[in-house]
Design an enzyme around this catalytic site. Structure first.
Site, PDB file in Angstrom:
ATOM      1  N   GLY A  11       0.888  -1.224  -0.031  1.00  0.00           N
ATOM      2  CA  GLY A  11       0.224  -0.065  -0.064  1.00  0.00           C
ATOM      3  C   GLY A  11       0.874   1.259  -0.056  1.00  0.00           C
ATOM      4  N   ALA A  12       1.792   1.282  -0.903  1.00  0.00           N
ATOM      5  CA  ALA A  12       2.897   2.508  -0.979  1.00  0.00           C
ATOM      6  C   ALA A  12       2.498   3.289  -2.130  1.00  0.00           C
ATOM      7  CB  ALA A  12       4.308   1.858  -1.007  1.00  0.00           C
ATOM      8  N   ARG A  14       0.199   5.773  -1.929  1.00  0.00           N
ATOM      9  CA  ARG A  14       0.055   7.243  -1.352  1.00  0.00           C
ATOM     10  C   ARG A  14       0.048   7.181   0.129  1.00  0.00           C
ATOM     11  NH1 ARG A  14      -5.045   5.232  -3.031  1.00  0.00           N
ATOM     12  NH2 ARG A  14      -6.363   4.606  -1.559  1.00  0.00           N
ATOM     13  N   ASN A  89       1.504  -2.320   5.367  1.00  0.00           N
ATOM     14  CA  ASN A  89       0.930  -0.908   5.474  1.00  0.00           C
ATOM     15  C   ASN A  89      -0.383  -1.009   4.914  1.00  0.00           C
ATOM     16  OD1 ASN A  89       0.844   2.214   5.571  1.00  0.00           O
ATOM     17  ND2 ASN A  89       0.720   1.732   3.586  1.00  0.00           N
ATOM     18  N   TYR A 154     -12.581  -2.157  11.448  1.00  0.00           N
ATOM     19  CA  TYR A 154     -11.344  -1.724  11.415  1.00  0.00           C
ATOM     20  C   TYR A 154     -10.517  -1.862  12.862  1.00  0.00           C
ATOM     21  CZ  TYR A 154      -7.589   1.898  10.643  1.00  0.00           C
ATOM     22  OH  TYR A 154      -6.310   2.431  10.389  1.00  0.00           O
ATOM     23  N   ALA A 156     -11.325  -4.271  14.914  1.00  0.00           N
ATOM     24  CA  ALA A 156     -11.088  -5.755  15.227  1.00  0.00           C
ATOM     25  C   ALA A 156      -9.882  -6.439  14.393  1.00  0.00           C
ATOM     26  CB  ALA A 156     -12.342  -6.356  14.766  1.00  0.00           C
ATOM     27  N   LYS A 158      -7.367  -4.308  13.274  1.00  0.00           N
ATOM     28  CA  LYS A 158      -6.095  -3.821  13.783  1.00  0.00           C
ATOM     29  C   LYS A 158      -5.693  -4.171  15.073  1.00  0.00           C
ATOM     30  CE  LYS A 158      -5.238  -0.734  10.423  1.00  0.00           C
ATOM     31  NZ  LYS A 158      -4.014  -1.139   9.559  1.00  0.00           N
ATOM     32  N   ILE A 187      -3.395  10.664  11.628  1.00  0.00           N
ATOM     33  CA  ILE A 187      -2.308  10.813  10.690  1.00  0.00           C
ATOM     34  C   ILE A 187      -2.970  11.623   9.479  1.00  0.00           C
ATOM     35  CG2 ILE A 187      -0.439  10.358   9.597  1.00  0.00           C
ATOM     36  CD1 ILE A 187      -0.129   9.682  12.479  1.00  0.00           C
TER      37      ILE A 187
HETATM   38  P1  NAP Z   1      -4.451   5.433   2.188  1.00  0.00           P
HETATM   39  O1  NAP Z   1      -3.730   7.073   2.142  1.00  0.00           O
HETATM   40  O2  NAP Z   1      -5.934   5.282   2.243  1.00  0.00           O
HETATM   41  O3  NAP Z   1      -3.603   4.512   1.580  1.00  0.00           O
HETATM   42  C1  NAP Z   1      -3.782   3.049   1.581  1.00  0.00           C
HETATM   43  C2  NAP Z   1      -3.051   2.619   0.779  1.00  0.00           C
HETATM   44  O4  NAP Z   1      -3.195   1.108   0.876  1.00  0.00           O
HETATM   45  C3  NAP Z   1      -3.067   2.679  -0.730  1.00  0.00           C
HETATM   46  O5  NAP Z   1      -1.621   3.033  -1.334  1.00  0.00           O
HETATM   47  C4  NAP Z   1      -3.804   1.777  -1.252  1.00  0.00           C
HETATM   48  O6  NAP Z   1      -3.470   1.465  -2.599  1.00  0.00           O
HETATM   49  C5  NAP Z   1      -3.252   0.649  -0.378  1.00  0.00           C
HETATM   50  N1  NAP Z   1      -4.399  -0.471  -0.468  1.00  0.00           N
HETATM   51  C6  NAP Z   1      -5.564  -0.772  -0.329  1.00  0.00           C
HETATM   52  N2  NAP Z   1      -6.039  -1.846  -0.262  1.00  0.00           N
HETATM   53  C7  NAP Z   1      -5.135  -2.563  -0.788  1.00  0.00           C
HETATM   54  C8  NAP Z   1      -5.068  -3.969  -1.031  1.00  0.00           C
HETATM   55  N3  NAP Z   1      -6.168  -4.826  -0.966  1.00  0.00           N
HETATM   56  N4  NAP Z   1      -3.656  -4.504  -1.592  1.00  0.00           N
HETATM   57  C9  NAP Z   1      -2.731  -3.770  -1.662  1.00  0.00           C
HETATM   58  N5  NAP Z   1      -2.735  -2.238  -1.481  1.00  0.00           N
HETATM   59  C10 NAP Z   1      -3.911  -1.880  -1.039  1.00  0.00           C
HETATM   60  O7  NAP Z   1      -4.121   5.233   3.996  1.00  0.00           O
HETATM   61  P2  NAP Z   1      -3.021   5.626   5.106  1.00  0.00           P
HETATM   62  O8  NAP Z   1      -3.863   6.695   5.677  1.00  0.00           O
HETATM   63  O9  NAP Z   1      -1.894   6.001   4.459  1.00  0.00           O
HETATM   64  O10 NAP Z   1      -2.960   4.402   6.043  1.00  0.00           O
HETATM   65  C11 NAP Z   1      -1.704   3.472   5.867  1.00  0.00           C
HETATM   66  C12 NAP Z   1      -1.866   2.425   6.994  1.00  0.00           C
HETATM   67  O11 NAP Z   1      -1.895   2.974   8.132  1.00  0.00           O
HETATM   68  C13 NAP Z   1      -3.249   1.555   6.822  1.00  0.00           C
HETATM   69  O12 NAP Z   1      -2.925   0.216   7.333  1.00  0.00           O
HETATM   70  C14 NAP Z   1      -3.956   2.526   7.838  1.00  0.00           C
HETATM   71  O13 NAP Z   1      -4.994   1.462   8.335  1.00  0.00           O
HETATM   72  C15 NAP Z   1      -2.854   2.718   9.074  1.00  0.00           C
HETATM   73  N6  NAP Z   1      -3.513   3.829   9.835  1.00  0.00           N
HETATM   74  C16 NAP Z   1      -3.780   4.969   9.237  1.00  0.00           C
HETATM   75  C17 NAP Z   1      -4.188   6.038  10.125  1.00  0.00           C
HETATM   76  C18 NAP Z   1      -4.089   7.573   9.707  1.00  0.00           C
HETATM   77  O14 NAP Z   1      -4.704   8.121  10.442  1.00  0.00           O
HETATM   78  N7  NAP Z   1      -4.082   7.854   8.396  1.00  0.00           N
HETATM   79  C19 NAP Z   1      -4.199   5.661  11.581  1.00  0.00           C
HETATM   80  C20 NAP Z   1      -3.865   4.525  12.076  1.00  0.00           C
HETATM   81  C21 NAP Z   1      -3.386   3.456  11.240  1.00  0.00           C
HETATM   82  P3  NAP Z   1      -4.518   1.304  -4.001  1.00  0.00           P
HETATM   83  O15 NAP Z   1      -5.313   2.574  -4.165  1.00  0.00           O
HETATM   84  O16 NAP Z   1      -3.642   0.894  -5.263  1.00  0.00           O
HETATM   85  O17 NAP Z   1      -5.266   0.174  -3.515  1.00  0.00           O
END
Ligand code: NAP
Length: 246
Positions: A11-12, A14, A89, A154, A156, A158, A187
């Site tokens: 998931g890199a 973005r 990620n 979500y 559950a 995490k 974030i």
């Molecule tokens: P984001 O901006 O929505 O980006 C999600 C990334 O995951 C995208 O690159 C997306 O790529 C990829 N992805 C989604 N489904 C996928 C799949 N089935 N296979 C491969 N790639 C997949 O999310 P983020 O905010 O950066 O979050 C990143 C991680 O940190 C997540 O695990 C999230 O739960 C965790 N997190 C985030 C926050 C926050 O506040 N932002 C807080 C706690 C934890 P595609 O578009 O190509 O699918």
């Protein structure tokens, strides 16, 4: 710090994953930038890394697909002969109140956020075990630690990531493999962009450091857990949340 290391960041394309990929590459790692649907965005991340003098390649795979994850890790080993760092990620949200949450929304979040971690760890560990080394960093969440109304699926998933992390750490640590989790707070990414101003204010009021987090805040913690600076740390959950949970 990571010269000659091979890293896979799921998931890199973005958000946090893109920043993690750039940070690991800036430290010398060759980074596989995984994406599911966003090829152009993943290519942009790769181009940015290469323009900065780093090495990277985009790699498509739906982490929820067990066999596709095997193909992804097999390809990396075929091309590079090793894998040193796995950052799980990739994640999605399908928020809803419990009584409105569909079975499909529950299953989708568990499949990507929890089973996705199992899938990549399961396949990558074949090589980690042979190498007798490997660093696994899983992205959990403050929601997995504290729970969150509207995020039963979500939270559950995490929380499951934390159990998975600790079990993998116990199982593989005798072979030189470290497995840790990071629990980010709020974030600023596209995942959190849809939040209303009111919800944002309420959340910030819960953060002792008084601000939301940046993707760099998480990437620095991932770098620490992916490098030899953390060789004596395994099975831990590092909160990177401005003190939200303590
Ligand atoms: P984001 O901006 O929505 O980006 C999600 C990334 O995951 C995208 O690159 C997306 O790529 C990829 N992805 C989604 N489904 C996928 C799949 N089935 N296979 C491969 N790639 C997949 O999310 P983020 O905010 O950066 O979050 C990143 C991680 O940190 C997540 O695990 C999230 O739960 C965790 N997190 C985030 C926050 C926050 O506040 N932002 C807080 C706690 C934890 P595609 O578009 O190509 O699918």
């Amino acid at each position: 710090m990571l010269t000659d290391k091979i890293a896979l960041v799921t998931g890199a394309s973005r958000g946090i994953g893109a920043q993690v990929a750039k940070t690991l590459a800036a430290e010398g790692a060759f980074v596989y930038v995984n994406y599911n649907g966003s090829k152009e965005r993943a290519d942009e991340v790769v181009n940015e890394i290469i323009s900065a003098g780093g090495q990277a390649e985009a790699i498509q795979c739906d982490v929820a697909d067990f066999n596709a994850c095997k193909e992804m890790t097999d390809k990396i080993i075929a091309d590079k002969g090793r894998l040193d760092i796995l950052v799980n990620n990739a994640g999605i949200t399908r928020d809803d109140l419990l009584m409105k949450m569909s079975e499909e929304a529950f299953d989708a979040v568990i499949s990507t956020n929890l089973k996705g971690c199992f899938n990549t760890i399961r396949h990558a560990s074949r090589f980690f075990l042979k190498q007798r080394s490997g660093k696994i960093v899983n992205l959990s969440s403050v929601s997995g630690v504290m729970g969150n109304a509207g995020q039963a699926n979500y939270s559950a998933a995490k929380a499951g990531v934390i159990g998975l992390t600790k079990s993998v750490a116990r199982e593989l640590s005798s072979r030189g493999i470290n497995c840790n989790a990071i629990a980010p707070g709020f974030i600023e990414t596209e995942m959190t962009a849809a939040m209303t101003d009111k919800a944002r204010e309420t959340t910030i009021a819960m953060i002792p450091l008084g601000r939301t987090g940046k993707t760099e805040d998480i990437a620095k913690a991932v770098l620490f857990l992916a490098s030899d600076m953390s060789d004596y740390i395994t099975g831990q959950v590092l909160s990177v949340d401005g003190g939200m949970y303590m």
